[in-house]
Design a protein around this motif. Structure first.
Motif, mmCIF file in Angstrom:
data_model
loop_
_atom_site.group_PDB
_atom_site.id
_atom_site.type_symbol
_atom_site.label_atom_id
_atom_site.label_comp_id
_atom_site.label_asym_id
_atom_site.label_seq_id
_atom_site.Cartn_x
_atom_site.Cartn_y
_atom_site.Cartn_z
ATOM 1 N N GLY A 89 16.107 16.282 -1.036
ATOM 2 C CA GLY A 89 15.366 17.342 -0.377
ATOM 3 C C GLY A 89 16.171 18.619 -0.252
ATOM 4 O O GLY A 89 15.654 19.718 -0.486
ATOM 5 N N ARG A 90 17.438 18.509 0.117
ATOM 6 C CA ARG A 90 18.273 19.697 0.242
ATOM 7 C C ARG A 90 18.489 20.359 -1.122
ATOM 8 O O ARG A 90 18.543 21.591 -1.228
ATOM 9 C CB ARG A 90 19.612 19.344 0.882
ATOM 10 C CG ARG A 90 19.495 18.893 2.335
ATOM 11 C CD ARG A 90 20.854 18.667 2.988
ATOM 12 N NE ARG A 90 21.506 19.951 3.251
ATOM 13 C CZ ARG A 90 22.681 20.298 2.756
ATOM 14 N NH1 ARG A 90 23.340 19.490 1.932
ATOM 15 N NH2 ARG A 90 23.221 21.468 3.068
ATOM 16 N N SER A 91 18.588 19.542 -2.163
ATOM 17 C CA SER A 91 18.717 20.094 -3.510
ATOM 18 C C SER A 91 17.447 20.844 -3.906
ATOM 19 O O SER A 91 17.510 21.940 -4.480
ATOM 20 C CB SER A 91 19.001 18.965 -4.505
ATOM 21 O OG SER A 91 19.048 19.462 -5.828
ATOM 22 N N HIS B 134 0.831 -1.194 0.000
ATOM 23 C CA HIS B 134 0.000 0.000 0.000
ATOM 24 C C HIS B 134 0.869 1.249 0.000
ATOM 25 O O HIS B 134 2.019 1.234 0.433
ATOM 26 C CB HIS B 134 -0.963 0.015 1.193
ATOM 27 C CG HIS B 134 -0.372 -0.488 2.473
ATOM 28 N ND1 HIS B 134 -0.519 -1.802 2.894
ATOM 29 C CD2 HIS B 134 0.364 0.109 3.426
ATOM 30 C CE1 HIS B 134 0.091 -1.973 4.056
ATOM 31 N NE2 HIS B 134 0.641 -0.822 4.398
ATOM 32 N N LEU B 135 0.283 2.326 -0.534
ATOM 33 C CA LEU B 135 0.991 3.588 -0.561
ATOM 34 C C LEU B 135 0.995 4.209 0.834
ATOM 35 O O LEU B 135 -0.009 4.155 1.550
ATOM 36 C CB LEU B 135 0.359 4.558 -1.557
ATOM 37 C CG LEU B 135 0.916 4.479 -2.987
ATOM 38 C CD1 LEU B 135 0.462 3.201 -3.670
ATOM 39 C CD2 LEU B 135 0.522 5.701 -3.802
ATOM 40 N N THR B 136 2.121 4.763 1.193
ATOM 41 C CA THR B 136 2.287 5.508 2.441
ATOM 42 C C THR B 136 2.864 6.872 2.080
ATOM 43 O O THR B 136 3.226 7.119 0.929
ATOM 44 C CB THR B 136 3.228 4.763 3.400
ATOM 45 O OG1 THR B 136 4.477 4.496 2.733
ATOM 46 C CG2 THR B 136 2.610 3.432 3.850
ATOM 47 N N ALA B 137 2.951 7.735 3.060
ATOM 48 C CA ALA B 137 3.490 9.067 2.783
ATOM 49 C C ALA B 137 4.240 9.576 4.004
ATOM 50 O O ALA B 137 3.919 9.224 5.142
ATOM 51 C CB ALA B 137 2.378 10.046 2.408
ATOM 52 N N GLY B 138 5.245 10.382 3.753
ATOM 53 C CA GLY B 138 6.029 10.942 4.841
ATOM 54 C C GLY B 138 6.796 12.147 4.379
ATOM 55 O O GLY B 138 6.701 12.569 3.215
ATOM 56 N N ALA B 139 7.566 12.705 5.301
ATOM 57 C CA ALA B 139 8.334 13.905 4.980
ATOM 58 C C ALA B 139 9.621 13.927 5.781
ATOM 59 O O ALA B 139 9.653 13.524 6.948
ATOM 60 C CB ALA B 139 7.525 15.167 5.279
ATOM 61 N N LEU B 140 10.661 14.395 5.144
ATOM 62 C CA LEU B 140 11.893 14.700 5.847
ATOM 63 C C LEU B 140 11.791 16.138 6.343
ATOM 64 O O LEU B 140 11.570 17.052 5.553
ATOM 65 C CB LEU B 140 13.095 14.552 4.918
ATOM 66 C CG LEU B 140 14.452 14.809 5.575
ATOM 67 C CD1 LEU B 140 14.810 13.666 6.521
ATOM 68 C CD2 LEU B 140 15.543 14.984 4.534
ATOM 69 N N VAL B 141 11.932 16.317 7.643
ATOM 70 C CA VAL B 141 11.846 17.648 8.247
ATOM 71 C C VAL B 141 13.244 18.258 8.302
ATOM 72 O O VAL B 141 14.191 17.614 8.783
ATOM 73 C CB VAL B 141 11.238 17.568 9.659
ATOM 74 C CG1 VAL B 141 11.182 18.959 10.296
ATOM 75 C CG2 VAL B 141 9.832 16.955 9.601
ATOM 76 N N VAL B 142 13.371 19.465 7.795
ATOM 77 C CA VAL B 142 14.651 20.183 7.814
ATOM 78 C C VAL B 142 14.426 21.579 8.385
ATOM 79 O O VAL B 142 13.291 22.067 8.435
ATOM 80 C CB VAL B 142 15.284 20.289 6.411
ATOM 81 C CG1 VAL B 142 15.559 18.913 5.833
ATOM 82 C CG2 VAL B 142 14.371 21.090 5.468
ATOM 83 N N ASP B 143 15.518 22.214 8.812
ATOM 84 C CA ASP B 143 15.409 23.613 9.227
ATOM 85 C C ASP B 143 15.395 24.494 7.976
ATOM 86 O O ASP B 143 15.607 23.997 6.858
ATOM 87 C CB ASP B 143 16.518 23.981 10.216
ATOM 88 C CG ASP B 143 17.897 24.103 9.569
ATOM 89 O OD1 ASP B 143 18.038 23.851 8.350
ATOM 90 O OD2 ASP B 143 18.847 24.442 10.286
ATOM 91 N N PRO B 144 15.115 25.783 8.111
ATOM 92 C CA PRO B 144 14.980 26.626 6.915
ATOM 93 C C PRO B 144 16.224 26.697 6.047
ATOM 94 O O PRO B 144 16.123 26.991 4.846
ATOM 95 C CB PRO B 144 14.636 28.002 7.499
ATOM 96 C CG PRO B 144 13.993 27.712 8.817
ATOM 97 C CD PRO B 144 14.723 26.516 9.344
ATOM 98 N N THR B 145 17.393 26.436 6.608
ATOM 99 C CA THR B 145 18.626 26.485 5.822
ATOM 100 C C THR B 145 18.937 25.151 5.139
ATOM 101 O O THR B 145 19.785 25.093 4.251
ATOM 102 C CB THR B 145 19.822 26.845 6.716
ATOM 103 O OG1 THR B 145 20.074 25.755 7.629
ATOM 104 C CG2 THR B 145 19.555 28.109 7.500
#
Length: 209
Positions: free
Chosen positions: A192-194, A69-80
């Protein structure tokens, strides 16, 4: 953009067994993946595989779908983008990005990603970049997960709060991540950083030149 690998007419609106009418979460996943520009051939193959899976299984967004099944998530980073938030998963005992299963109240994969990131980080006011950053298909104890991964930007100097599903939640400098997490997390971080760097104008530059 011309897209490929689309389900045929009417297929995106297939009903989930036990539900009346189309599944809006599944429809959203088809729309998001249909419009997404994969950054390379491997990610394009996964994009097509996800769409094929959605076509084959009307309940592909639900954890009851045993073939995966499809799942979803996110990598949390600071503004920089210099610091990355990881969670030490209680069951897997691994440092991972935030994420998990879609729930009945979720109306889209981005909604799932933001909800999971907020719950697992304890940080209010996260800003989710609108498009997925990366796809990652992996096996878990419950079933294969076809993960749709986003980037979430935290407010400056936001503290993390450990939730029930985690043993620990911690900020890492981006150079430390490869030493604590596996290759999939590192790949998500780099992508994500890119993406974040491409979104942020260089010092002294205004949008449009």
């Amino acid at each position: 953009m011309t897209t490929v690998g689309r389900p045929g007419p009417g297929e995106a609106g297939s009903a989930v067994p036990g539900r009346r009418g189309p599944d809006p979460l599944r429809e959203d996943a088809v729309r998001v993946l249909g419009a997404w520009h994969a950054p390379d051939g491997e990610q394009e193959a996964l994009r097509r595989a996800y769409l094929d899976h959605l076509d084959a299984y009307p309940d592909a967004m639900r954890r009851a779908c045993a073939p995966g099944h499809l799942t979803a998530g996110a990598l949390v980073v600071d503004p920089t983008g210099e610091r990355v938030l990881l969670t030490l998963h209680r069951k897997l005992r691994m440092w991972l990005q935030t994420g998990g299963h879609c729930e009945s109240g979720d109306t889209g994969v981005a909604v799932t990603a933001l909800r999971e990131a907020t719950e697992e980080s304890g940080i209010p006011g996260l800003r989710l970049l609108p498009e997925p950053v990366r796809l990652d298909r992996h096996h878990t104890p419950c079933a294969p997960h076809l993960d749709v991964q986003y980037l979430a930007v935290a407010p400056p100097d936001a503290p993390a709060v450990c939730g029930e599903e985690s043993l620990d939640v911690r900020w890492f400098h981006h150079t430390e991540v490869a030493g604590v997490a596996d290759a999939s997390v590192v790949a998500l971080m780099e992508a994500g950083r890119s993406r974040l760097a491409g979104e942020t104008p260089a010092p002294g530059r205004r949008d449009g030149g």
